[in-house]
Design a protein around this motif. Structure first.
Motif, PDB file in Angstrom:
ATOM      1  N   THR A  12      21.426  44.236  -9.643  1.00  0.00           N
ATOM      2  CA  THR A  12      21.524  45.521  -8.950  1.00  0.00           C
ATOM      3  C   THR A  12      22.944  45.930  -8.597  1.00  0.00           C
ATOM      4  O   THR A  12      23.270  47.125  -8.765  1.00  0.00           O
ATOM      5  CB  THR A  12      20.620  45.514  -7.702  1.00  0.00           C
ATOM      6  N   GLU A  65      11.041  30.715 -13.172  1.00  0.00           N
ATOM      7  CA  GLU A  65      10.875  32.148 -13.369  1.00  0.00           C
ATOM      8  C   GLU A  65      10.346  32.387 -14.769  1.00  0.00           C
ATOM      9  O   GLU A  65      10.922  31.910 -15.753  1.00  0.00           O
ATOM     10  CB  GLU A  65      12.193  32.890 -13.176  1.00  0.00           C
ATOM     11  N   GLY A  89       8.644  37.760 -15.111  1.00  0.00           N
ATOM     12  CA  GLY A  89       8.734  38.552 -13.892  1.00  0.00           C
ATOM     13  C   GLY A  89       8.065  37.935 -12.688  1.00  0.00           C
ATOM     14  O   GLY A  89       7.876  38.613 -11.666  1.00  0.00           O
ATOM     15  N   LYS A  90       7.713  36.650 -12.755  1.00  0.00           N
ATOM     16  CA  LYS A  90       7.091  35.964 -11.627  1.00  0.00           C
ATOM     17  C   LYS A  90       7.787  34.626 -11.369  1.00  0.00           C
ATOM     18  O   LYS A  90       8.403  34.051 -12.272  1.00  0.00           O
ATOM     19  CB  LYS A  90       5.598  35.732 -11.891  1.00  0.00           C
ATOM     20  N   GLY A 104      13.023  42.593  -7.151  1.00  0.00           N
ATOM     21  CA  GLY A 104      13.056  43.244  -8.452  1.00  0.00           C
ATOM     22  C   GLY A 104      14.339  42.961  -9.213  1.00  0.00           C
ATOM     23  O   GLY A 104      15.175  42.140  -8.839  1.00  0.00           O
ATOM     24  N   GLY A 105      14.535  43.673 -10.324  1.00  0.00           N
ATOM     25  CA  GLY A 105      15.734  43.510 -11.134  1.00  0.00           C
ATOM     26  C   GLY A 105      15.726  42.234 -11.946  1.00  0.00           C
ATOM     27  O   GLY A 105      14.754  41.480 -11.977  1.00  0.00           O
ATOM     28  N   GLN A 106      16.826  41.995 -12.634  1.00  0.00           N
ATOM     29  CA  GLN A 106      16.991  40.810 -13.468  1.00  0.00           C
ATOM     30  C   GLN A 106      17.721  39.722 -12.692  1.00  0.00           C
ATOM     31  O   GLN A 106      18.681  39.998 -11.972  1.00  0.00           O
ATOM     32  CB  GLN A 106      17.786  41.156 -14.732  1.00  0.00           C
ATOM     33  N   THR A 107      17.252  38.491 -12.831  1.00  0.00           N
ATOM     34  CA  THR A 107      17.846  37.369 -12.102  1.00  0.00           C
ATOM     35  C   THR A 107      19.096  36.879 -12.819  1.00  0.00           C
ATOM     36  O   THR A 107      19.055  36.530 -14.007  1.00  0.00           O
ATOM     37  CB  THR A 107      16.850  36.202 -11.964  1.00  0.00           C
ATOM     38  N   THR A 165      20.622  39.404  -8.168  1.00  0.00           N
ATOM     39  CA  THR A 165      20.069  40.355  -9.140  1.00  0.00           C
ATOM     40  C   THR A 165      21.184  41.191  -9.756  1.00  0.00           C
ATOM     41  O   THR A 165      22.314  41.211  -9.269  1.00  0.00           O
ATOM     42  CB  THR A 165      19.042  41.275  -8.465  1.00  0.00           C
ATOM     43  N   ALA A 173       5.404  37.862  -7.671  1.00  0.00           N
ATOM     44  CA  ALA A 173       6.389  38.726  -8.328  1.00  0.00           C
ATOM     45  C   ALA A 173       7.784  38.442  -7.804  1.00  0.00           C
ATOM     46  O   ALA A 173       7.980  37.987  -6.669  1.00  0.00           O
ATOM     47  CB  ALA A 173       6.033  40.187  -8.097  1.00  0.00           C
ATOM     48  N   LEU A 174       8.788  38.724  -8.646  1.00  0.00           N
ATOM     49  CA  LEU A 174      10.172  38.482  -8.271  1.00  0.00           C
ATOM     50  C   LEU A 174      10.535  39.276  -7.016  1.00  0.00           C
ATOM     51  O   LEU A 174      10.396  40.513  -6.998  1.00  0.00           O
ATOM     52  CB  LEU A 174      11.118  38.885  -9.407  1.00  0.00           C
TER      53      LEU A 174
END
Length: 756
Positions: free
Chosen positions: A107, A397, A400-401, A86-89, A105, A82-83
């Motif tokens: 964030t 990517e 989500g992995k 979290g969040g979007q790359t 991310t 898993a990333l």
């Protein structure tokens, strides 16, 4: 014969113990000699085969395709994880060893993680003002680990991810950290959100171009350090750029900060010169589709763009006839006609990787125009991709992995076209043959064309054989057929003794004495080449008209000694008249006249110098073998021809030379092989310039000299190292083919003239 005489003849017994012992010893010696000769011959063949297979062993890896596989850790495959964080790359990268990865991310935060397990190493929030968000992320330079963030308030933040290695308890520990080349405070670029951003710079000078909705602002940043306090201050100068005829979709700024590249709707490419405010931007139809990928290749000289149809093309600036620059489409790369979901360039080579909508990974090398890999790695589109700095790993990517793959792609720069065809290199006005294996910076595009080296090898051999072949063969003919035996016993060993002279001495004399001497006395050298043969012919004619009482003062076959003073005097006369002739015909300087009037460049160490120096190295080889072949022609053939009324010249041309032709041909081929493989003379007397020019006044670089020069500096196992072995393999095969053809022709000549 009487009975008494018959009785006195002794009986011969050939079967005595002594005779039997002698026969056994003789038979044993014959078997030992045969065995030794056989072992020696087989050993030579085995040694040659071992050389051949060793060269092949070193060369074959150059042409192997790349391979990818899931990364293995302690024998186990690294499974997708898993990333981390979290969040979007927004940004994905790896450090040198491909052990630590970086995710930016939304964030927003910077997450450093272990690429093999996904475990977070460290996590740092990106400090932004309240209400400010990231609108764009720009990968400034993967090789320098620089990237920038375009923010919603019109400011930009430039970051660099660094890594420090330490070895507590003998184990390597990599510690990541973030640096801010322009300071931790964002730089104001304009009043609009930076949906588009391009950044480039180095040291104290930077340029940022950004904006949105077609309105762009250029901002120049100059950093100055206070030597007393150590504080760094940034001087910022912003200027609104003129409105564009097209609405920008993507921006790139080349490293010189002069050229702004804009991707626009409709597949248009706009090139704007920021150095000149009056310059009209170039608007080019780059593709029939829409531009999706828009990146600079290593070094920032080449633009790589890909459209929504999957076609990838390479562009760079080429100087035009007016002295300006045109953005030119250089080459295209077939990506299977599928749109791309991933595109990333290599950090230290002129290559890139693509992933299409079917999940097929393709690896390319731009210089070699080579697709080294086509392999499906994922199912469908990917969301992100990152290349390791050493090009030995890839991060994908998807859903989500992250997937971590190992890449084995050691020599992508090599292809048949890169070795033997013209290649359009960065910074060149047209495709050309170039050998340039190294440079002072890491952005260099290796140029491994073997054509200039092969051409230089043949050029050096040609001029050497042009001098050596007629002199050696004619000298051998006279020595073996016309010269007095007593004089021959003195001349032949003296000429053969020349072969024992080390070629490094000849190269030393040619480079340090002959080359400057010929440069200063170029006219005299050419006059000598003309006057000496004419003087010899004239003296021969005059001597033939002399009364017999004068001609026969010298024994037959010794009259050649008279040519020694003739040659010396003719040479002295040539140098004496060279000055007036040079003043009258060549304005006092033949070298300058050749360069200016004829447009022929002159290099001090050139093919003429090599031809003379290497010619003297080859002459003894050709002379010795040719002389032996002519002298070995049975005398009864000559005597029979003379007895039938033929003149000595007729006998020589029609009987002796045809009979000796296999040996003469072998002598020329062996001499050519010596010239092709010569190293020290061409190394010291050619200037070692790998150019393709038939001009006799220009230098060259040969395959053998190139190996001698560059092998000590090459890294074992590198592409450069193996290319040098390929050059040796080319020499080996050239010699093998020429010798095979020569042996075939020699056998044909032997069968044709063996019945004489």
């Amino acid at each position: 014969m009487s009975q008494e005489a018959t009785a006195t003849v002794p009986d011969l017994d050939f079967d005595t113990p002594s005779a039997r012992r002698k026969r056994k010893v003789r038979a044993l010696k014959d078997r030992i000699a045969s065995l030794g000769i056989g072992i020696g011959g087989i050993s030579v063949i085995i040694a040659i085969l071992l050389i051949f297979f060793y060269l092949l062993y070193e060369v074959l890896p150059l042409f192997q395709s790349a391979e990818v596989e899931p990364w293995q850790q302690n024998g186990a495959v690294v499974e997708p994880y898993a990333l981390p964080g979290g969040g979007q790359t927004l940004y994905l990268a790896m450090e040198e060893q491909a052990e630590i990865g970086l995710r930016l991310t939304d964030t927003p935060a910077l997450v450093f993680f272990d690429t093999r397990s996904g475990d977070i190493v460290s996590e740092q929030p990106v400090a932004l003002a309240e209400g400010v968000s990231i609108r764009s992320v720009v990968d400034i330079s993967p090789a320098r680990r620089l990237f920038a963030l375009g923010l919603s308030d019109g400011t930009a933040l430039v970051l660099r991810h660094d890594y420090k290695s330490s070895y507590p308890d003998g184990k390597r520990v990599i510690t990541p950290e973030i640096a801010y080349p322009l300071g931790e405070a964002p730089i104001a670029v304009g009043e609009r959100p930076l949906d588009l951003l391009a950044v480039n710079g180095d040291g104290d000078d930077w340029r940022l171009v950004g904006g949105s909705d077609g309105v762009l602002t250029r901002t120049d940043v100059s950093l100055t350090e206070n030597f007393l306090t150590g504080e760094v201050q940034a001087d910022v100068d912003s200027q609104l750029l003129p409105s564009q005829d097209v609405k920008p979709n993507k921006l790139l700024l080349m490293p010189d900060r002069r050229w702004l590249l804009v991707a626009a709707p409709g597949g248009k490419l706009v090139v704007k010169d920021l150095q000149s405010s009056d310059a009209v931007p170039q608007v080019l139809p780059a593709t029939t589709g829409e531009i999706r990928q828009f990146e600079l290749l290593l070094g920032g000289t080449s633009l790589m763009l890909a459209d929504d149809k999957g076609l990838v093309s390479q562009w760079f600036l080429v100087r035009n006839d007016q002295g300006g620059w045109d953005m030119t489409r250089i080459r295209d790369f077939d990506n299977g006609g599928k749109p791309l979901s991933g595109f990333v360039t290599e950090h230290r080579r002129k290559g890139f990787a693509t992933v299409d909508s079917d999940g097929t990974l393709r690896l390319f090398s731009t210089t070699a125009e080579r697709n080294v890999l086509n392999e499906e790695v994922v199912d469908g589109d990917i969301d992100g991709i990152a290349y390791a700095p050493r090009s030995n790993a890839l991060l994908f990517e998807k859903d989500g992995k992250l997937q971590f793959w190992a890449v084995h792609n050691e020599h992508p720069e090599i292809s048949w076209s890169a070795l033997w065809s013209q290649v359009w290199y960065e910074g060149y006005e047209e495709p050309s043959y170039v050998w340039q294996s190294s440079a002072a910076n890491n952005d260099f595009e290796p140029k491994y064309s073997l054509m200039p080296l092969a051409f230089g090898t043949l050029k050096a051999a040609f001029y050497a054989m042009l001098l050596a072949t007629p002199l050696a063969i004619c000298g051998a003919i006279y020595t073996a057929y016309f010269m007095a035996p007593g004089l021959r016993r003195k001349v032949k060993p003296m000429i053969e003794l020349m072969e024992a002279l080390p070629t490094v001495i000849l190269g030393f004399l040619a480079g340090l004495w002959l080359a400057p001497f010929m440069e200063l006395n170029l006219a005299a050298v050419f006059i000598t080449l003309l006057v000496v043969p004419l003087s010899v012919i004239a003296f021969a004619f005059v001597w033939a008209q002399m009364p017999n009482r004068i001609r026969f003062l010298l024994p037959e076959g010794w009259d050649v000694t008279l040519l020694v003073p003739v040659v010396i005097l003719a040479t002295m006369f040539s140098f004496a008249i060279a000055g007036p002739i040079e003043n009258a015909l060549f304005s006092g300087d033949m070298r300058f006249w050749v360069s200016q009037e004829l447009g022929i460049s002159y290099d001090q160490r050139n093919a003429l110098v090599v031809g003379i120096a290497m010619g003297f190295a080859v002459i003894p080889t050709i002379f010795s073998i040719t002389e032996d072949a002519i002298f070995a022609v049975p005398k009864n053939l000559s005597y029979g021809s003379l007895a039938l009324g033929a003149t000595p010249w007729q006998t020589l041309v029609r009987v002796v030379l045809p009979t000796a032709s296999p040996g003469i041909f072998s002598a020329v081929m062996i001499g050519m092989g010596r010239a092709v493989g010569e190293t020290m003379i061409v190394l010291m007397a050619t200037g070692n310039t790998p150019i393709m020019d038939i001009n006799i006044f220009e230098g060259m670089r040969t395959l053998a000299a190139n190996i001698a020069v560059e092998m000590p500096e090459s890294e074992v196992g590198s592409t450069h190292f193996r290319i040098l072995f390929l050059a040796a393999f080319v020499l080996f095969m050239f010699t093998f083919i020429v010798n095979t053809l020569a042996e075939s022709i020699r056998q044909h000549l032997r069968q044709k003239y063996g019945s004489l």
